[in-house]
Design a protein around this motif. Sequence first.
Motif, mmCIF file in Angstrom:
data_model
loop_
_atom_site.group_PDB
_atom_site.id
_atom_site.type_symbol
_atom_site.label_atom_id
_atom_site.label_comp_id
_atom_site.label_asym_id
_atom_site.label_seq_id
_atom_site.Cartn_x
_atom_site.Cartn_y
_atom_site.Cartn_z
ATOM 1 N N ALA A 1 -4.883 -16.476 2.696
ATOM 2 C CA ALA A 1 -5.100 -15.022 2.391
ATOM 3 C C ALA A 1 -5.155 -14.705 0.778
ATOM 4 N N ILE A 2 -4.398 -15.485 -0.019
ATOM 5 C CA ILE A 2 -4.273 -15.180 -1.220
ATOM 6 C C ILE A 2 -5.762 -15.569 -1.946
ATOM 7 N N PHE B 1 0.738 -1.295 0.056
ATOM 8 C CA PHE B 1 0.127 -0.091 -0.035
ATOM 9 C C PHE B 1 0.731 1.355 0.107
ATOM 10 N N LEU C 1 -8.109 -11.679 3.255
ATOM 11 C CA LEU C 1 -7.852 -10.413 2.587
ATOM 12 C C LEU C 1 -9.077 -9.999 1.663
ATOM 13 N N GLY D 1 0.668 3.812 -2.573
ATOM 14 C CA GLY D 1 0.099 5.403 -2.498
ATOM 15 C C GLY D 1 1.288 6.185 -2.866
ATOM 16 N N GLU E 1 -11.613 -9.968 -5.077
ATOM 17 C CA GLU E 1 -11.631 -9.232 -6.426
ATOM 18 C C GLU E 1 -12.639 -9.609 -7.502
ATOM 19 N N ILE E 2 -12.872 -10.999 -7.289
ATOM 20 C CA ILE E 2 -13.877 -11.660 -8.173
ATOM 21 C C ILE E 2 -15.247 -10.946 -8.133
ATOM 22 N N VAL F 1 -8.532 -3.842 3.266
ATOM 23 C CA VAL F 1 -7.396 -3.592 4.023
ATOM 24 C C VAL F 1 -7.729 -2.450 5.092
ATOM 25 N N LEU G 1 -8.719 -4.598 7.989
ATOM 26 C CA LEU G 1 -7.694 -5.315 8.560
ATOM 27 C C LEU G 1 -6.789 -4.266 9.256
ATOM 28 N N LEU H 1 -8.305 -13.061 -1.062
ATOM 29 C CA LEU H 1 -8.023 -12.023 -2.001
ATOM 30 C C LEU H 1 -8.305 -11.975 -3.276
ATOM 31 N N GLY H 2 -8.143 -13.137 -3.932
ATOM 32 C CA GLY H 2 -8.761 -13.539 -5.302
ATOM 33 C C GLY H 2 -10.225 -13.257 -5.303
ATOM 34 N N PHE H 3 -11.117 -13.923 -4.159
ATOM 35 C CA PHE H 3 -12.230 -14.007 -4.113
ATOM 36 C C PHE H 3 -12.786 -12.499 -3.981
ATOM 37 N N ASP I 1 -15.883 -7.462 -9.347
ATOM 38 C CA ASP I 1 -15.677 -7.816 -10.980
ATOM 39 C C ASP I 1 -16.823 -8.210 -11.370
ATOM 40 N N PHE J 1 -3.395 5.877 1.013
ATOM 41 C CA PHE J 1 -2.681 4.685 0.893
ATOM 42 C C PHE J 1 -1.542 4.749 1.673
ATOM 43 N N PHE K 1 -8.162 -15.614 -11.131
ATOM 44 C CA PHE K 1 -8.633 -16.046 -9.632
ATOM 45 C C PHE K 1 -9.433 -17.142 -9.312
ATOM 46 N N SER L 1 -11.104 -12.258 -13.237
ATOM 47 C CA SER L 1 -12.004 -13.344 -12.337
ATOM 48 C C SER L 1 -11.572 -14.687 -12.941
ATOM 49 N N PHE M 1 -10.613 -3.698 -2.987
ATOM 50 C CA PHE M 1 -9.451 -3.996 -1.921
ATOM 51 C C PHE M 1 -9.204 -2.937 -0.639
ATOM 52 N N ALA M 2 -9.531 -1.881 -1.036
ATOM 53 C CA ALA M 2 -9.063 -0.850 0.040
ATOM 54 C C ALA M 2 -9.971 -0.974 1.161
ATOM 55 N N TYR N 1 -2.460 4.148 5.219
ATOM 56 C CA TYR N 1 -2.709 2.702 5.495
ATOM 57 C C TYR N 1 -1.332 1.889 5.635
#
Lengths: 368, 530
Positions: free
Chosen positions: B293-294, A178, B234, A182, B301-302, B425, B428, B297-299, B305, B486, A345, A342, B421-422, B489
């Motif tokens: 975590a990864i 981040f 994430l 930033g 974003e899906i 984060v 978190l 993270l992917g989920f 999207d 950002f 992922f 998608s 994602f922000a 954070y």
Amino acid sequence: MAQKTTDAAAVLPPGRQPRLDALRLRLLPQLTARAFPIILVTALVGMFLRIATTSGGEIAGEQLKNGLQIGAIYALIALGYTMVYGIIELINFAHGDVFTLSAFYAILFGQLFGFFGLNVTTLAPSSAGGLIACLLLLFPITMLAAGITGVLIERVAYRRLRQSPRLAPLITAVGVSFLLEGVMFAKFGAANYPARKDGWVHGTAFTAGGVPVRWNDVLVLSTALGLMFALQAFVRGSRLGKAMRATAQDRDAALLSGININRTIAATFFIGSALAGAGALVYSIYYNSVQWNLGFRYGIIAFTAAVLGGIGNIVGAGLGGFLIGVISVFGSQLLGGEWENSIVFAMLIIVLTFRPVGLLGMRVPDRA
Amino acid sequence: MLETPVSPIPADSVDLPATAGQTREVESSAIFWLLAVGGLLLVAMGWFLPWFVEPTANGIGFSPQDVVSSSPTGVGTVLVYVMGAAMLALLAGLVVDAVAVYGHRGRALRYEGARAVLALTGVVCTLAIWVLIGLSHEEPLFGALSASAQTDNAVWMTLTGFAICAFAYGLRPWIIRHTSVSLAGVAFIVGGLVPYIFNQSSDFISWAAGSLAIYTLLGLGLNVVVGFAGLLDLGYAAFFAIGAYTAGSLFGSRHGVHEIPFWVIIFLGAAVAALFGAILGAPTLRLRGDYLAIVTLGFGEIIPDAANNNLFSQTGGPNGISGIDRPGFGHFDFGTDYRYYFWALLILISLVIICMRNLERSRLGRAWVAIREDEVAASATGINTVSGKLLAFAIGASVSGFAGAFYGAELGIVTPEDFRFAVSVTALTIVVLGGIGNITGVAVGAMIVTFLIFWVLPHMTEWSTTVGHTTGITQLSTVPYEQYSFVVYGVMLILIMLLRPAGLLPSRARKVELQTGMESESLAAVRGTV
């Protein structure tokens, strides 16, 4: 480091249905492990044929070339993930942003040397000699800058947390990511940062099977393949490479045999980031623009590539990169470009669910 | 009556026999300081705000002098004098305490009774002034208090701050004995008064209802996953989005079912989010922590999207779903008055906190601790680790879906960009900053993070322009502060992990572990998932 020699099979809860357990625990993983590459290749061939029948063979060939080209960049980033994960078992979240930052480095250095058409007087990239001279200058400088960035990040954010719980460096990694994003956002703005250039790099080099291959495709692919072989040779052959492999296997034993752990890990970060820097350089030449938040997407996709190939495995990262590149390009050709993320992922979730060790598996992710 | 063999040992001390007392004291003392400093800050803000904002507005802010000079013989003057005297006495007591603590390395508490009387006097005076101001605004009782926005805010701020200070200083032993009750009580009462304290600043109320309260809920939910069960998630924003889109599609203008009351819909949103949590969790929970975590993270974003790409033509694409009905009771509609949302959310958050506290001490909560500490051992003792982790995922997701449904109704519109994602984060950062696994910590973390990111940063431009005008440094007004969120954070996450990995208010279990030289909780949390 605490001993983690617990054998999973020895402490599993007693199953009520032993045969079902045996099926679940032994047969099914074996089956998916054997079948996974076959399914993957079948799916790829199927997608290729589907594109070839719907849009014509040349489009399919063009997309295959595009997939390999973007896959080469993913592979270069994935190498950094896989090396760092192999040696300290950390998902270096900031790696994608190191890639983006290196692309900015490349553009700034390129401006300095007149590569990107902003100051074309010093060296003339429109001629082959000028281009090669520029690249010979740009590659080492960008890779050095990227490598130093990586080492700095390791020194500031990760080294102190090497003995702490795994969650701690992971959270700092998100923090570094981040922070870099930033800084890039504040410095270069939200819009695409242009790396305008013209010349024959975008011209066709040769035509293979009706598919025109341009010079920049050649540049990207040869860079990726060359660096991958160099890296493999380095890790196999050199003293430092041997130290890296030893540290990855058992850090304490490596320390006992006189290896400087801190230096070895720093070197790993340097090499991984430098490879991402090389990828960023060819990226900026290929796409002519960089955006501050590029690293987030490219980072996750490259991580997926590393997982697909088998994390911790250098050859696997290269293979995974090319595969993910082709899959994402084919997938977006079939479903529409907006689904590209998608698809990748979903691929990640599928790999981690059915074949967590990846294609050329090295480490078992769920050794509970 | 039969004799009742009730154990006199309170539940807390059963948990942690060895150093429980000491730990409690440390934690309670931290909470005391939180109240005291927070109260002082409010008083100071109230006192100086009018001076800052309107330095030329005929000199009337709220200060004792103003009240005294505007009606030298009024009741208000007497009350102000009494209040001031009580406050000074309490402050003096605090200084004496601090000196004594510094000198003897112990906690000095004398004259408890006198202090309690002073505190009560202060609180009663404050309440009296409140009531009198409420009854007779701009009456001769207080002279011509300016009705301007800042002054009004300032009055409320000063009085509330004073009440908290008086409560904290005067009843310190009681607070230390009844930490949770006192903190919860103060938080609830002061929280309920926030729309009055800031009744002229609708910005602040919309911040409190839109950012603070929503992110507190998100932090509480994520705390179940990360703090209780030790699973790093994430992609938490995905469940937030699912809740919001559920409410939006059931309640929005596209194909809304307007007959179903809002209070049913939010539970529906929570249920759908929980379902998705279980669906995502079922295949992936066998993975080790950082892989999880990864995947999350992917989920994460899906989902945005898919919403952005107008999945099944139901999500409205980049424009999202608009025209979502506002909640209300019967014919009473919340409309766009953020005060009602704030109060509703305050009640919801209180209920969620009560549930969380009970959950933490339930059979399931203990199972989570066991899974977090050592999954293999937990499994060997007969705990179903998969269902435990799935439940953690689903419960965390349901709180997020709850928040999402409310968020959608509050804004009246949901768009994919609200769930990137922000958001994950931010949640978190809240959990990590406050103290992983500690509910109070999460609440404090939410206040700090949302205040910094959603209040200070957006207002920095305005403030620094003012400062630039007064000081003549014109560059100050051109700094694009919002671009630095950002960076904030990032720096926060790095610094917390490097300097205070247990967070600002570490959870009690972790504190004990650190004191007795055992593995830290996070260490165990992560080793547990290894």
